[in-house]
Design an enzyme around this catalytic site. Structure first.
Site, short mmCIF file in Angstrom:
data_model
loop_
_atom_site.label_atom_id
_atom_site.label_comp_id
_atom_site.label_asym_id
_atom_site.label_seq_id
_atom_site.Cartn_x
_atom_site.Cartn_y
_atom_site.Cartn_z
N GLU B 220 0.80 -1.23 0.00
CA GLU B 220 0.00 0.00 0.00
C GLU B 220 0.84 1.28 0.00
OE1 GLU B 220 -2.78 -0.36 3.14
OE2 GLU B 220 -3.65 1.63 2.84
N SER B 297 -1.89 8.21 7.63
CA SER B 297 -0.52 7.69 7.72
C SER B 297 0.45 8.82 7.46
CB SER B 297 -0.29 6.56 6.70
OG SER B 297 -0.86 5.36 7.14
N ARG B 309 7.19 4.64 7.26
CA ARG B 309 5.99 5.12 7.96
C ARG B 309 6.42 5.50 9.37
NH1 ARG B 309 1.59 4.28 11.28
NH2 ARG B 309 -0.46 4.70 10.40
#
Lengths: 518, 518
Positions: B220, B297, B309
Site C-alpha cells: 500500500e 498515515s 511510515r
C-alpha cells in the site's frame, strides 16, 4: 463595614481554580483535635501521608504543634486589616522570632492546648471565623447541585502544620455556588483569596459584587506547576503508573495507533498500579507535564518554577464530555466514564482487519495485527444505518479511546522533541478514569520502546488551586517564597516546597534548641 | 477458456486501490483520435499537462506516436498468454528492438493511423478489447450507485504515450461494482490487474470468484509513494499551496490551537492558491507525506522509493464522516463538507474567551486572543441542553476543524522531529475540501514561523491506484523499473518517472536515428 464584612479575612486559607468545566477549591486547615478522622481518610485511600514520623511519636498533635511557625508580625498578619496570614508562610526566609513561637511547650501540649495555641497570634474573632468555616465544610460532603468534597484526597502537610482539603463543583453552577456562600454567610469573613484559571478573570466581578470577595489572580500555568511541585515534594505515595500484570510477558507487537488493549484480556493485562518515587532534584529535569482539563496544555518543566508551554490540544476532556452529551443520553461526566467501561469500540472503529480482511495473510506479512484501529468511528462510514447495532456504551468507549490515544500521541511526540523521558499526565479528565490512565501508560511505554514513562498523580486536578493558595501567600508576604538560599534567590530555581521544608526544619531545630535550653 | 475468459488480458491498463472508505481505479489509455477532449479537460481544470512541446508541433497525435515504445517481445507481451504489457514499460532497460517499433513513419501518421499503429504489436482481439473498454468508460461519467469519473483529473503522459483516467466508488458498494463489471462483460478480457490497499486483500477472493480477475497485490505505502513521485515528475502544475491574500499583511498572532480563521474575513484571508514547483532532485529530500484517507498515515520520504511510515492517526476522514453521520442527517461525504462551509464552530467549541471572559485584560496581558479554541465541543459541557441553538452546520464545521487541526499538529510535530520543511498532504479527505487545505496551510506556516510549508497535490487521492498500475508493470516485467543507470540500480534511488523519461528519450533518439537512416 458597610459591605457587611466582619472586618477580618480568612481568605488566605483558600485557593480557587476556575476552569472551563470544573471549579476546584482548596482550603487549608490547621491541625485541630477533630482532624484525626482526616488522617484516617488519607491512610485508607491508599495515599500515604508523610506522617510516619508523627505516628512514631504516638501523638500527631504534639508533633504538629512543634513544627508550627507563628506569624512574623508583618502587617499582613495583623487582624486589624483583616488579613490573617497562614503563619507558616511568613516568607521572610528567617526562622520566626522565638518570642512569636508557640509559647506552650510541646511536652505539655494536649489536643486542646494545640487549638488554643492558635489563639496567641490571632484574635478570637479570627479564630472563630475559621472554626465556623471548618465546621461548615466538615458538616457536608456535597455542596449545592454539583459541589463535592473529595475526602480521599485530603492530605496533611507537616511543614505547614495543617491539612489540605479539596472541593470541586461545575463551573456552570457558579451562580448557585455564589448563592450558597452567601446563604451560609461564608463570605462575611473573606475579603480576598488566591484564584487562578480563566474563571478567576471571568467571574471576578461577580464575586466582588455578590460576595465582596476579591480574586487575587494568579497565572494559570505557574499556579499549576507550583502546586504540583509542592505536592510532589510533600506527599508520599502521590505518584504512580501502570504496568503489565506480568513483567515477564514480552511487549505485545502493535502499531502506534494501537487499540489492542480494548479486549478484556488486554485491559486486565496493563492494569497493575505501581507507586513511583518522585525525584525532586535537578537530575529529574526536564520533564513533560500534560494537563488534561477541558482542553489540553503541554508544558516542559526545566526546573522548580521554570516552565514553558510547548504544545496543547483542543481535543480534551471537554471534547469527550461535550460529544458524549450529544451522542448519549447520559448527563454526568462520571456516568459517561462508567458507560465507556461497558462499551465495545470495535463496533464503531474501523479496524485494520475490517479493511484487509480479518484473516489476511498480508497482515501477517506486514506484521500488523487485525485488531488495531485504522480509523476511529470509521466503521460508521460503510454502514447503511450508522447507528444500527451501536450502543451508547460503544460510542462512549470509542470516543474515550480516540481522545486518550490522541493526547498520548501528541504528548509522546513532544516528549521526543524535548527529550523528556518522564511525562506527567494530570487534570480532571483522569479523575476516576483508569481506562485512560492505563491506556496512556501502555501507549507511552509501547511507542518509546520502554524508554519513556507515563506518570500520574493522585491530586491530578487540584494543582492549580493549590498553586493559587501558595502563590497568594507569596504575594501577600510581598516577596518570593524561595529565599534564604542566595543562589536560589538569584535564579529563582528553588522550589517553593523545598524552601518551605527547609524553613520548617530550621524552625524545628531552633525550637528544639530553645526547648532543650529551657 | 472454461471461465468464460477471452484468452487475453487488458488488465495491465488498470491500477486499483481499495481503501477503507473509497475504492480508486486508474486506467491508462493510449492516445487515440477521440482523446482530444481529454486534453481540453485537463487544460480547463487548471492542471497544466506537460504537453507544451506537443502543442508547439501543432499535432499532438503525431508527437505522441513518435514517443510510443513498442512491446519488446518478452513473453508477457504475447497475446497467447493473455498478457498485453503496456509497451512503454518494457522494463528491460534497453531501447526497444527496431523491428518491433511502429513501422508507420511519424511523418505520415494521421489520427486514424496512430490508432492503427497500435495493431502492429497487438492482436486485433486485444485492440478490440481495449477499444470496448475505453468506449464503455467514455460513455459514462458515473457508474452504478457511487462510481464517478473525475474527468478534470485526467492527464496525459508524454513519456508513456497516453492518458490516465480516474474513477472512484465507495468501497461499501463493492458488490454492485462487481455486478456492474459482470453485466457489462468488462471482466472477460481481464485475467489480472495491479491492486493495492487493504481491500486488494479483503476482496481478492470475491474478484477471483465473481469475475475471474486476480489481484496482483502491491504494498500500500510503496504504491502510494511510487504513484506520487511519478505524478510529481510528470505533471506540471500538480502541486500547490495556499497563501494569505496579501503577503504584506503581518502574520496574525494566534496560538497553536488557533481558530481565528473561522470568521469569514479570515477564511478569505488565507485563500490564495499558489502553484508550487516540485523539485525531484536529491536536495528535495527528506520530506513528509501525510495521507489522509479513512485513517491517517505519515511517511518520511528519504528518496525515490525510499520511505518509512513514521506516524499516523486514527482520527481521519473516516472519523469525520462517521461522526457526521451520527450527528447530522446528511448522508454523503461531499454534502457534509458543504454543510461545514455554512457552520459556526464557536457555537460548540469552548473559546478562550468563554473561559476568561471575552474582554478580560488578562488575555491582553497573556497575548491570547479570545477567539481561539480552548476545547473542541467544550461549550456543550456547560449548556443545559447541549443541542440547544446548535445546527448541523455548526457541528460539521467544528468537527472538520478539530480533525484538520489535529492532523496538522501531528504532522507538524513529526516534521519537527524529522526536520522536513515540506509536508505533502494527500488523500481523499482533501478532495473538494478547501476548508481543510487552507487551514493546514495556515497552521503549518503559523506553527513553524514560516519555516515549513504545507503542499497539496491535484491528484491527492489517486497515488495508490497509480502506484498499483506502475508497480504491476514492473512486476510483470520481472525486474525493477529503475535500471539503465548503474548508480541508481545500485542504490535504488532513481525515481520510476525519471527512468521512464530517460528510457523514452533513448527510444526517441534511436527511432529518430533509424528513421533518418531509412
Amino acid at each position: 463595614a458597610d459591605d457587611g464584612k466582619s472586618g477580618l479575612c480568612i481568605g488566605n486559607i483558600f485557593g480557587l481554580d476556575v476552569g472551563g468545566t470544573l471549579a476546584k477549591l482548596v482550603y487549608f486547615e490547621q491541625m485541630h483535635a477533630s482532624d484525626t478522622h482526616s488522617s484516617m481518610h488519607a491512610a485508607s485511600s491508599g495515599i500515604r501521608v508523610d506522617d510516619q514520623e508523627l505516628n512514631s511519636e504516638g501523638n500527631i498533635h504534639r508533633r504538629f504543634s512543634s513544627t508550627i511557625v507563628r506569624g512574623n508580625g508583618n502587617e499582613h498578619d495583623s487582624t486589624e486589616n483583616g488579613n490573617g496570614s497562614i503563619p507558616h508562610l511568613n516568607g521572610n526566609g528567617k526562622p520566626s522570632h522565638p518570642k512569636r513561637s508557640c509559647s506552650c511547650p510541646a511536652e505539655r501540649a494536649s489536643v486542646k492546648k494545640v487549638a488554643s495555641c492558635m489563639d496567641f497570634t490571632r484574635s478570637f474573632k479570627h479564630e472563630e471565623a475559621l472554626r465556623n468555616f471548618y465546621e461548615f465544610a466538615r458538616r457536608h460532603d456535597t455542596y449545592g447541585e454539583t459541589g463535592v468534597k473529595e475526602k480521599h484526597l485530603s492530605f496533611k502537610s507537616r511543614e505547614l502544620g495543617g491539612e489540605f482539603h479539596f472541593i470541586r463543583f461545575e463551573t456552570r453552577n457558579m451562580d448557585s455556588a455564589l448563592r450558597l456562600i452567601k446563604t451560609n454567610n461564608l463570605h462575611v469573613n473573606i475579603r480576598e483569596m488566591g484564584a487562578t484559571g480563566g474563571g478567576a478573570h471571568k467571574y471576578a466581578d461577580d464575586w466582588e459584587k455578590a460576595l465582596g470577595i476579591q480574586m487575587n489572580k494568579q497565572e494559570e500555568l505557574e499556579a499549576m506547576v507550583v502546586g504540583m511541585q509542592f505536592v510532589l515534594s510533600s506527599v508520599v505515595g502521590e505518584c504512580y503508573t501502570f504496568k503489565p500484570r506480568d513483567e515477564e510477558l514480552p511487549r505485545r507487537k502493535t502499531s502506534i495507533s494501537s487499540e489492542t488493549m480494548d479486549g478484556p484480556v488486554d485491559d486486565w493485562w496493563w492494569s497493575r498500579k505501581v507507586k513511583r518515587d518522585t525525584a525532586t532534584d535537578n537530575a529529574s529535569y526536564p520533564y513533560l507535564l500534560v494537563t488534561i482539563g477541558t482542553g489540553v496544555s503541554i508544558l516542559r518543566i526545566d526546573g522548580p518554577r521554570k516552565h514553558t508551554r510547548v504544545s496543547g490540544s483542543t481535543i480534551g476532556g471537554g471534547t469527550y464530555y461535550g460529544l458524549c452529551r450529544l451522542l448519549t443520553t447520559v448527563d454526568n461526566f462520571q456516568d459517561v466514564l462508567d458507560l465507556a467501561k461497558e462499551g465495545d469500540p470495535t463496533k464503531v472503529d474501523m479496524m485494520v482487519g475490517d479493511i484487509y480482511g480479518a484473516h489476511s495473510d498480508a497482515l501477517e506479512k506486514l506484521g500488523l495485527p487485525a485488531n488495531i484501529v485504522a480509523s476511529s468511528f470509521g466503521k460508521l462510514v460503510a454502514k447503511h444505518d450508522p447507528a444500527d447495532g451501536v450502543t451508547e456504551e460503544d460510542l462512549a468507549r470509542a470516543l474515550l479511546l480516540m481522545i486518550t490515544n490522541n493526547i498520548g500521541q501528541v504528548a509522546y511526540l513532544n516528549a521526543c522533541l524535548y527529550k523528556t523521558p518522564r511525562i506527567y499526565f494530570v487534570g480532571n479528565f483522569l479523575r476516576h478514569n483508569n481506562l485512560s490512565a492505563r491506556r496512556l501508560a501502555y501507549a507511552i511505554d509501547y511507542w518509546s520502546g520502554g524508554k519513556m514513562e507515563a506518570l500520574f498523580l493522585e491530586h491530578e486536578g487540584y494543582f492549580g488551586a493549590l498553586g493559587a493558595f501558595l502563590l497568594n501567600q507569596e504575594q501577600r508576604n510581598g516577596q518570593p517564597v524561595f529565599t534564604g538560599d542566595d543562589s536560589s534567590a538569584k535564579d529563582g530555581m528553588k522550589s517553593i516546597a523545598q524552601t518551605l521544608l527547609q524553613r520548617a526544619q530550621e524552625t524545628l531545630q531552633l525550637r528544639t534548641k530553645s526547648m532543650s535550653s529551657s
